[in-house]
Design an enzyme around this catalytic site. Structure first.
Site, PDB file in Angstrom:
ATOM      1  N   SER A   1       6.686 118.768 -37.371  1.00  0.00           N
ATOM      2  CA  SER A   1       6.123 117.920 -36.358  1.00  0.00           C
ATOM      3  C   SER A   1       6.591 118.415 -35.097  1.00  0.00           C
ATOM      4  CB  SER A   1       7.003 116.418 -36.602  1.00  0.00           C
ATOM      5  OG  SER A   1       8.259 116.616 -36.295  1.00  0.00           O
ATOM      6  N   ASP A   2       5.759 118.247 -34.016  1.00  0.00           N
ATOM      7  CA  ASP A   2       6.247 118.380 -32.757  1.00  0.00           C
ATOM      8  C   ASP A   2       7.345 117.649 -32.550  1.00  0.00           C
ATOM      9  OD1 ASP A   2       6.303 119.337 -30.259  1.00  0.00           O
ATOM     10  OD2 ASP A   2       4.452 119.318 -29.507  1.00  0.00           O
ATOM     11  N   PHE A   3       8.215 118.029 -31.222  1.00  0.00           N
ATOM     12  CA  PHE A   3       9.405 117.015 -31.035  1.00  0.00           C
ATOM     13  C   PHE A   3       9.135 115.747 -30.643  1.00  0.00           C
ATOM     14  CE2 PHE A   3      12.396 120.940 -30.457  1.00  0.00           C
ATOM     15  CZ  PHE A   3      11.558 121.580 -31.572  1.00  0.00           C
TER      16      PHE A   3
END
Ligand code: NOJ
Length: 790
Positions: A280-282
């Site tokens: 996942s992106d942050f």
């Protein structure tokens, strides 16, 4: 700062309405479909090793591998020491290892794309990959391969990616993944998918340059646009064997990208056969069970929804054991395939600052200042020079027998600080704009890398001028208080070099397409007073409107230098003096007016109460960038593919013929469905053209091939780039160049039949040196009869 904010948003996520059915909205109505389990594909040996080891893991150990938290790197996943499995180190980003020292700050991807040079792009990637490896980074959070692709010129992160053209982006994405992973590094292609603008933020700045009160956009797209425009670059990263892919912040037809069954399970893992892991992106994770079931394999950079919550869900039987095993197989398979278990360097930096050590929660992280740059500064200079686009030239360039140069603009100056303005270089857009930071070499946020030094334009010009006995005067201010000085110095100069810029930062979409800091006014002031001609250098991360000044009488030359990285000044000197003959081409379209682009293709309004997510309707379909300009017959200022040289070229002898060549570069095959027998990536035809250097100096030309689908394909824009080839030619020399056409290049996505097919009627092909300079045409029908030779 951005990630801090995103993490804060996560706390609210459970409060937001969540409709599990919306996860499959529009594109997939089968809510029970949970995607394929990995089988390793071409990494079968690595997969079997992963499977054997996973059999011996406890459930806690498996969960540990799926969760990455802050450590010495931007994120560190858990390992299983008793089985010899280390945690992995994840770090940005596309222009070099971020947040550390003794690395090269490379020209951004968007800049390098202008080179239209496959070899250059791959070597850039190989060298960047080695720098990551040398720091002990296992997974590079990059390259940006199509999210954003560049649908809107207002998007704040287009400069991190290559180009809005899917063919050019696809070829460069393939080469970049292959090049970076050749050192054993694992790449993470990002941001998957349809991440074409930043979230909308309505709160005040957080005091450190970050945004507050933000909400993600829902990208509303149809099947054909997804398949033909936004997915191909990701398909190429999978073919090139990327080990990881990052799901993005946006929603896809209403569903968060990181819990979209349709995007991750159906498209990525089934149709594209992806065998690696989706991380996942942050802050882009919004759930535990839906994310896990819909295809997200790892959460970064904290234990918000995975970690303990994932363990609990496993214990409650909400996620099948086979799915958790699949997550771990997917994480370990690329690690075995890349052979990082052999002699991969240990982590030798810490991402918090450049000091020798940092203590965080009782852990001491050290920076050993490891330098593995080798001669990358020379190659970075070459990339920057070969990616500088000559947009206009009266003949003032290359600089000849002049004695007095004037240099203007803060953008010619040293950066006032290289790394001290906040870890993300966000201070450059701090609210009072006190910190305008000299020359712009890279944008801010995740796409930035610190430079160990910057060869400032003024410095490089001065050093070069000194060798030639040239006097250099300068005024490095843009403000009205210095207008008199600017006029006076310009009046005394034979050639006036003006440096202007647009600084772009993650988290901010653009409000307008003008230059920063009143750059237009600076150019006009200098033009008004200069005794000779004016050369304008644009350091921008995207399109700018230049109508105010481009036709003023003394504007002799304009160079688009993009974000050239640390070697900026040296590269521009190479071009100004003609040591490098410019050969780059615009990888996007420069319009004349903001109204040239579709209105509202960046959403700036919050959604309604009943539907809280702002929706961006991708209603222009396939027609972005030059395809939009072509479709609506809008005259650009400079078209896609345009760029001048110090020499001239001619093309002749255009031909196309069947020429079957089975695909030979696939590292991991995809499962895309298609009509006919040949593989989607087999070459079916080859077009050819002769390129002759008709001028007096050596140089390279980008021969370009465009294709028009038969008129039966009513949704298709007028033309598509389908080949480019860049021969270097001595004066008078001719070379024949090839444009291999793969089955996919000749196919459309058939929405009804759900497969790729080659349209049956007549295709038109054109060749030339820009998307609007295509003197050579031919028409032909395309068939798969080449298969007879199989
Ligand atoms: C958010 C960005 O969107 C992504 O590109 C980056 O990798 C992470 N932050 C980590 O910096």
């Amino acid at each position: 700062m951005w990630s801090v904010f995103k993490n804060a948003l996560l706390l609210l996520a459970p409060l937001l309405p969540f409709n599990p059915d919306s996860q499959t909205a529009h594109l997939d109505k089968n809510a029970t479909y949970r995607g394929p389990l990995a089988d390793g594909g071409a990494w079968i040996d690595a997969f079997q090793r992963a499977r054997a080891i996973v059999r011996n893991m406890t459930i806690e150990e498996k969960v540990n591998l799926t969760t990455a938290v802050l450590g010495p790197c931007q994120a560190n996943s858990g390992g299983v020491p008793r089985l010899g499995i280390p945690g992995l180190c994840f770090n940005d980003g596309p222009a070099g290892p971020r947040y550390t020292d003794f690395v090269t700050q490379w020209p951004s991807a968007f800049t390098a794309a202008a080179s239209f040079d496959r070899d250059l792009i791959e070597e850039r990637a190989v060298r960047i990959g080695k720098e990551f490896r040398g720091k002990g980074i296992n997974v590079e959070l990059g390259p940006v391969t199509g999210g954003p692709l560049g649908r809107s010129p207002y998007a704040g992160r287009n400069w991190e990616a290559f180009t809005p053209d899917p063919y050019l982006s696809s070829t460069m994405s393939f080469l970049t993944v292959r090049g970076m992973q050749s050192s054993g590094l694992i790449t993470c292609a990002k941001h998957y998918i349809l991440y074409e603008q930043e979230p909308i933020c309505t709160g005040p700045l957080d005091g450190e340059g970050g945004r507050t009160d933000c909400i993600d956009i829902s990208s509303e797209v149809d099947d054909k646009t997804m398949k033909e425009l936004y997915l191909p670059s990701f398909a190429e990263t999978i073919r090139a064997g990327t080990g990881a892919i990052m799901c993005s912040y946006n929603r896809i037809n209403g569903t968060p990208a990181c819990q979209s069954n349709d995007a991750m399970n159906r498209l990525l893992k089934d149709e594209l056969g992806f065998q690696g892991f989706v991380l996942s992106d942050f802050g882009a994770t919004h759930s535990t069970v839906p994310s896990a079931l819909n295809g997200m394999d790892m959460e970064l950079p904290g234990e918000y929804f995975y970690g303990q919550r994932l363990l609990k869900a496993m214990r409650k039987g909400e996620i099948p054991q086979s799915r958790l095993d699949d997550m771990v197989h997917r994480i370990l398979t690329p690690w075995f395939a890349s052979k990082q278990y052999t002699d991969y360097p240990a982590i030798n930096y810490q991402k918090y600052d450049l000091a020798d050590k940092k203590e965080i929660n009782g852990h001491v992280f050290r920076n050993e200042h490891v330098n593995n740059k080798g001669d990358n500064y020379l190659f970075a200079r070459k990339v920057a020079a070969e990616s500088t686009v000559l947009l206009k030239n009266s003949g003032v360039l290359p600089l000849k027998s002049i004695r007095r140069i004037g240099v203007f603009g803060t953008d010619a100056d040293y950066p006032h600080t290289l790394s001290g303005c906040g870890p993300d270089l966000f201070c450059l857009v701090a609210s009072d704009r006190r910190y305008w930071n000299g020359t712009v070499t890279i944008g801010g946020g995740s796409g930035a890398a610190y430079a160990d030094y910057v060869a400032a334009p003024l410095e490089a010009i001065t050093l070069r001028a000194r060798q030639n006995g040239i006097r250099v005067d300068h005024v490095l201010h843009d403000d009205p208080a210095h207008f008199d000085a600017i006029g006076w110095v310009a009046y005394q100069s034979e050639v006036c070099l003006v440096f202007v810029s647009v600084f772009l930062v993650e988290g901010w979409d653009r409000q307008h397409l003008r230059l920063d800091k009143g750059g237009e006014e600076l150019i006009k002031r200098v033009e008004g007073s200069c005794s000779g001609e004016v050369v304008v250098v644009l350091h921008t991360g995207g399109q700018v409107l230049i109508e105010d000044w481009i036709n003023l009488p003394k504007i002799g030359a304009v160079l688009f230098a993009g974000y050239p990285g640390q070697e900026t000044g040296n590269a521009i000197v190479d071009v100004l003096w003609g040591d490098v003959n410019p050969s780059a081409k615009l990888p996007f379209t420069m319009g004349k007016s903001a109204t040239d682009w579709p209105t509202g293709n960046i959403v700036r309004e919050m959604g309604q109460k009943s539907d809280p997510y702002p929706r961006a309707f991708f209603s222009e379909g396939l027609a972005i960038d030059y395809k939009w300009f072509d479709k609506w017959d809008i005259e650009p200022r400079y078209e896609f593919g345009f760029g001048l040289s110090y020499t001239t070229f001619e093309m002749s002898g255009f031909s196309i013929a069947e020429n079957y060549q089975p695909v030979s570069d696939t590292i991991q095959p995809t499962n895309e469905r298609y009509e006919g027998k040949a593989d989607l990536y087999d070459v079916l035809y080859v077009a050819r053209v002769n390129v002759t250097n008709t001028g007096k100096v050596a140089g390279a030309e980008v021969a370009q091939l465009y294709m028009t689908f038969p008129s039966s394909e009513v949704e298709q824009p007028p033309k598509h780039l389908r080949g480019y080839n860049k021969p270097y030619l001595e004066p008078g020399q001719t070379q024949t160049v090839d444009f291999p056409l793969r089955k996919k290049d000749l196919s459309v996505w058939d929405v009804e039949k759900q497969h790729w097919r080659i349209p049956k009627r007549i295709f038109t092909f054109c060749a030339g040196n820009s998307s609007r300079s295509l003197p050579l045409h031919l028409e032909t029908q395309i068939r798969e009869s080449a298969l007879l030779v199989i």
